[in-house]
Motif scaffolding. Structure first.
Motif, PDB file in Angstrom:
ATOM      1  N   ASP A  54      66.408   1.125  68.330  1.00  0.00           N
ATOM      2  CA  ASP A  54      65.985  -0.162  67.780  1.00  0.00           C
ATOM      3  C   ASP A  54      65.526   0.070  66.346  1.00  0.00           C
ATOM      4  O   ASP A  54      64.603   0.843  66.098  1.00  0.00           O
ATOM      5  CB  ASP A  54      64.847  -0.741  68.629  1.00  0.00           C
ATOM      6  N   CYS A  55      66.205  -0.582  65.410  1.00  0.00           N
ATOM      7  CA  CYS A  55      65.853  -0.481  63.992  1.00  0.00           C
ATOM      8  C   CYS A  55      64.811  -1.549  63.651  1.00  0.00           C
ATOM      9  O   CYS A  55      64.667  -2.533  64.376  1.00  0.00           O
ATOM     10  CB  CYS A  55      67.089  -0.693  63.122  1.00  0.00           C
ATOM     11  N   PRO A  56      64.099  -1.368  62.524  1.00  0.00           N
ATOM     12  CA  PRO A  56      63.120  -2.382  62.118  1.00  0.00           C
ATOM     13  C   PRO A  56      63.765  -3.756  61.976  1.00  0.00           C
ATOM     14  O   PRO A  56      64.917  -3.880  61.548  1.00  0.00           O
ATOM     15  CB  PRO A  56      62.631  -1.869  60.757  1.00  0.00           C
ATOM     16  N   ASN A 110      67.650  10.383  63.418  1.00  0.00           N
ATOM     17  CA  ASN A 110      67.408  11.611  62.651  1.00  0.00           C
ATOM     18  C   ASN A 110      66.793  11.342  61.280  1.00  0.00           C
ATOM     19  O   ASN A 110      65.968  12.124  60.809  1.00  0.00           O
ATOM     20  CB  ASN A 110      68.705  12.402  62.455  1.00  0.00           C
ATOM     21  N   VAL A 111      67.202  10.249  60.639  1.00  0.00           N
ATOM     22  CA  VAL A 111      66.702   9.958  59.293  1.00  0.00           C
ATOM     23  C   VAL A 111      65.473   9.046  59.313  1.00  0.00           C
ATOM     24  O   VAL A 111      65.020   8.594  58.265  1.00  0.00           O
ATOM     25  CB  VAL A 111      67.801   9.375  58.375  1.00  0.00           C
ATOM     26  N   GLY A 112      64.951   8.764  60.512  1.00  0.00           N
ATOM     27  CA  GLY A 112      63.727   7.974  60.615  1.00  0.00           C
ATOM     28  C   GLY A 112      63.904   6.503  60.325  1.00  0.00           C
ATOM     29  O   GLY A 112      62.995   5.858  59.785  1.00  0.00           O
ATOM     30  N   LEU A 113      65.041   5.939  60.688  1.00  0.00           N
ATOM     31  CA  LEU A 113      65.278   4.511  60.474  1.00  0.00           C
ATOM     32  C   LEU A 113      65.438   3.740  61.780  1.00  0.00           C
ATOM     33  O   LEU A 113      65.870   2.590  61.779  1.00  0.00           O
ATOM     34  CB  LEU A 113      66.501   4.294  59.578  1.00  0.00           C
ATOM     35  N   VAL A 138      59.484  11.020  57.890  1.00  0.00           N
ATOM     36  CA  VAL A 138      60.495  10.384  57.043  1.00  0.00           C
ATOM     37  C   VAL A 138      60.611   8.894  57.351  1.00  0.00           C
ATOM     38  O   VAL A 138      60.482   8.468  58.492  1.00  0.00           O
ATOM     39  CB  VAL A 138      61.876  11.064  57.172  1.00  0.00           C
ATOM     40  N   ASN A 139      60.846   8.126  56.304  1.00  0.00           N
ATOM     41  CA  ASN A 139      61.066   6.685  56.376  1.00  0.00           C
ATOM     42  C   ASN A 139      60.005   5.984  57.221  1.00  0.00           C
ATOM     43  O   ASN A 139      58.843   6.005  56.846  1.00  0.00           O
ATOM     44  CB  ASN A 139      62.498   6.385  56.811  1.00  0.00           C
TER      45      ASN A 139
END
Length: 162
Positions: A54-56, A110-113, A138-139
């Motif tokens: 789930d993304c922001p 992985n990229v914290g999004l 991250v992020n």
């Protein structure tokens, strides 16, 4: 006897979901970090929601970053979706493959999004990827107290009801 066994084996795969279904299409629109629209080979538009993450939400910190990340990797490109189900909005829910080895769902973690969405996925790999991104701060994980999208949606739905 052999024919009966093969029929039973086929039915087992169908009813247990072991037989994976894949769809392919060119991404024509990205709604947010974890939702986009493809056009398949039959010119049919299909809305896709990422499985297990789930993304922001729009309005949350990093929502635009997540959407941009997904857009940069998918817009006007052909992707393959490993279909897991359909959601209550009729969207296909699946794992998005950029190529044979790049799981975009996992890459967003992985990229914290994105958050691992344990209510829908029990993937250890997804859980581990989120934990590693948190550790690296991250992020979304660079924030003091990031709010999970499902909590954000719930809070906004409660505001609308009042």
């Amino acid at each position: 006897m052999k024919k009966t066994f093969l029929i039973c084996l086929f039915l087992f795969f169908v009813f247990t979901g072991v037989a994976q279904k894949y769809i392919e299409g060119r991404v024509v629109r990205v709604a947010d970090g974890d939702t986009f629209t493809i056009v398949d080979k039959y010119k049919k538009k299909i809305r896709v929601r990422f499985f297990g993450i789930d993304c922001p939400e729009i309005g949350q910190d990093y929502a635009h970053t997540a959407k941009s990340f997904t857009s940069a990797r998918t817009l006007d490109k052909t992707v393959k979706i490993e279909v897991k189900s359909k959601d209550r909005y009729g969207r296909v829910v699946g794992v998005v493959w950029l190529d044979r080895s790049t799981d975009l769902n996992l890459l967003l973690l992985n990229v914290g999004l994105a958050w691992d969405y344990p209510s829908y996925s029990k993937s250890r790999e997804y859980h581990r990827a989120e934990a590693q991104a948190r550790a690296r701060k991250v992020n979304i994980w660079s924030q003091q107290s990031p709010i999970a999208p499902w909590d954000y949606r719930k809070a906004n739905n409660n505001k609308k009801k009042k």
